[in-house]
Design an enzyme around this catalytic site. Structure first.
Site, short mmCIF file in Angstrom:
data_model
loop_
_atom_site.label_atom_id
_atom_site.label_comp_id
_atom_site.label_asym_id
_atom_site.label_seq_id
_atom_site.Cartn_x
_atom_site.Cartn_y
_atom_site.Cartn_z
N THR A 91 44.24 46.14 48.68
CA THR A 91 43.54 47.24 49.36
C THR A 91 44.48 48.43 49.56
O THR A 91 44.11 49.58 49.28
CB THR A 91 42.99 46.76 50.73
OG1 THR A 91 42.10 45.67 50.49
CG2 THR A 91 42.25 47.87 51.46
N SER A 143 47.43 41.35 43.99
CA SER A 143 47.49 40.77 45.32
C SER A 143 47.94 39.31 45.24
O SER A 143 47.33 38.51 44.51
CB SER A 143 46.09 40.85 45.95
OG SER A 143 46.10 40.31 47.23
N ALA A 144 48.98 38.96 46.01
CA ALA A 144 49.59 37.62 45.91
C ALA A 144 48.63 36.49 46.29
O ALA A 144 48.64 35.43 45.66
CB ALA A 144 50.83 37.56 46.79
N GLN A 155 41.82 40.41 40.87
CA GLN A 155 41.28 39.10 40.47
C GLN A 155 41.82 38.65 39.11
O GLN A 155 41.61 37.49 38.74
CB GLN A 155 39.75 39.15 40.41
CG GLN A 155 39.09 39.27 41.76
CD GLN A 155 39.25 38.03 42.65
OE1 GLN A 155 39.62 36.95 42.17
NE2 GLN A 155 38.99 38.19 43.92
N CYS A 199 35.13 40.16 51.71
CA CYS A 199 35.25 41.39 52.49
C CYS A 199 33.89 41.91 52.94
O CYS A 199 33.80 42.73 53.85
CB CYS A 199 35.94 42.47 51.68
SG CYS A 199 37.51 41.93 51.07
C1 PLP Z 1 38.67 42.86 43.13
C2 PLP Z 1 39.39 42.94 44.45
N1 PLP Z 1 40.00 44.07 44.80
C3 PLP Z 1 40.65 44.20 45.96
C4 PLP Z 1 40.72 43.17 46.87
C5 PLP Z 1 41.47 43.34 48.16
O1 PLP Z 1 42.67 42.62 48.10
P1 PLP Z 1 43.59 42.38 49.38
O2 PLP Z 1 42.99 41.24 50.11
O3 PLP Z 1 44.93 42.05 48.81
O4 PLP Z 1 43.63 43.65 50.15
C6 PLP Z 1 40.09 41.96 46.56
C7 PLP Z 1 40.09 40.84 47.52
O5 PLP Z 1 39.08 40.35 47.92
C8 PLP Z 1 39.42 41.84 45.31
O6 PLP Z 1 38.79 40.72 44.97
#
Ligand code: PLP
Length: 385
Positions: A70, A197-198, A177, A324
């Site tokens: 994010t 994202s880890a 993803q 989310c």
């Molecule tokens: C495609 C995608 N983008 C962004 C995010 C956000 O990632 P983060 O949880 O690291 O902020 C996610 C997580 O659900 C995601 O699936």
């Protein structure tokens, strides 16, 4: 507990956690300190940056650590838009992007930028002619995701990056993803910026990175969004999350070594699951014909309410879509954009597998689905008598 919600988050790997602990207990120095203790930790951050860069075939100075995808998305989109607004104010994205991209676009839309939200076909794919036709002299940026979190659909990123390169438009690809699950190679794929994202591939939560290309005459330039001590080459101020960065780096190293093995394994599990449930007459797999992430299955239970099935599945963890947005009682914007009706979207469930799942868990899940759907049908028949 059977955990089949691995696109929401994954369990941290034991080796990942083990590697992180010394950075809380022993090596707690600040990598920005100039004494030997700090320099030792700084050396470790450099090694970690190399590991993250290696996974996506980037250079270490192209990696900016962030608190997750994010934040990387916010930095890429707002930072690029702010820095380049004198060149143009038009941005292209997809209707099926993650909320993190859509909400940043909507913020920019309220701040003099013009956004085109491209539609997708029934397989969730962007039409490349639509992309070409959307380009204007004022277009500066396109944000097109690598793989969708709800359906697993993979966009043709190489073709997209070629079109945008020819038009002189920068491509940002939300790859939260994709990285760690399938091969992502910034040289071959050709995106200019990418988020990862880890916690999506057995790393810790709260850590990720933005890749930003540093080579070439038209390399993207961005403005910092978070100001302070000038960390991360001035792009992202704030004391580094050393243990988190370590966890991310080890997760990248493990993913890099076992990518092919894990991809084949999760695909086998997913395909085995789909083959079994497809025998039920009320099932269809959304975007069955599209190229999808090997671990993701988005299943429509025709005539059923997805939430009722999820409740009935009890200790089997699955979800209706993005973690989310799962607090919202709205049909998935991704499935609606693919042409599903509201009723079809409300009857769809995402099953996402990981290397930690087993065939036995799939068997238990399929049996549980049969029982739950049978019970729901019986209850419905009885209540309508
Ligand atoms: C495609 C995608 N983008 C962004 C995010 C956000 O990632 P983060 O949880 O690291 O902020 C996610 C997580 O659900 C995601 O699936």
């Amino acid at each position: 507990l059977i955990y089949l919600d691995n696109n929401a988050t994954t369990a941290i790997g034991a080796k990942v956690l083990e590697a992180m602990l010394p950075f809380y207990l022993k090596w707690y120095g600040n990598p920005a300190s100039n004494h030997p203790f700090g320099l030792e930790v700084k050396q470790h951050i450099d090694d970690s940056r190399n590991k993250v860069a290696d996974l996506i075939n980037a250079k270490p100075n192209e990696i900016i650590f962030t608190s997750g995808a994010t934040e990387a998305i916010n930095l890429a989109l707002k930072g690029f838009a702010l820095r380049n607004k004198q060149k143009g104010n038009h941005i292209i994205t997809l209707q099926t992007e993650h909320k993190a991209v859509l909400d940043v676009c909507s913020y920019l839309e309220n701040n003099v930028f013009e956004i085109t939200y491209l539609s997708v076909d029934k397989n969730g794919l962007v039409n490349l002619d639509d992309l070409k036709n959307a380009l204007k002299p004022t277009t500066i940026l396109a944000a097109i995701m690598y793989a969708n979190n709800e359906t697993g659909i993979i966009q043709p990123i190489t073709e997209i990056s070629t079109i945008l390169k020819d038009a002189g438009v920068t491509l940002f690809t939300d790859s939260a993803q994709a990285v760690g699950k399938i091969k992502v190679d910034v040289q071959q794929d050709g995106m200019d910026m990418l988020s990862l994202s880890a916690h999506k591939f057995h790393g810790p939560k709260g850590i990720g990175a933005l890749y930003i290309r540093r080579k070439g005459s038209n390399k993207p330039r961005i403005e910092a969004i978070q100001h302070g001590g000038g960390h991360e080459m001035g792009y992202r101020s704030g004391t580094l999350n050393v243990a988190g960065i370590t966890g991310l780096a080890i997760a990248c190293e493990i993913a890099s070594k076992s990518l092919y093995k894990n991809t084949s394994y999760t695909k086998e599990l997913r395909d085995y699951f789909e083959a079994q449930i497809s025998a039920l007459d009320f099932i269809s797999i959304n975007a069955n014909d599209a190229t999808r992430l090997p671990n993701t299955s988005n299943v429509q239970f025709k005539g059923f309410d997805a939430d009722a099935i999820i409740m009935g599945l009890d200790n089997i963890m699955v979800s209706t879509g993005s973690a989310c947005t799962s607090n919202e009682i709205k049909p998935s914007h991704v499935l609606l954009a693919m042409g599903l009706s509201e009723a079809e979207a409300y009857s769809s469930i995402r099953f996402s597998f990981s290397k930690m799942n087993t065939t036995a868990e799939v068997d238990v899940t399929v049996e549980a689905i049969k029982v739950v759907t049978q019970n729901l049908r019986q209850n419905y028949t009885m209540s309508s008598v």
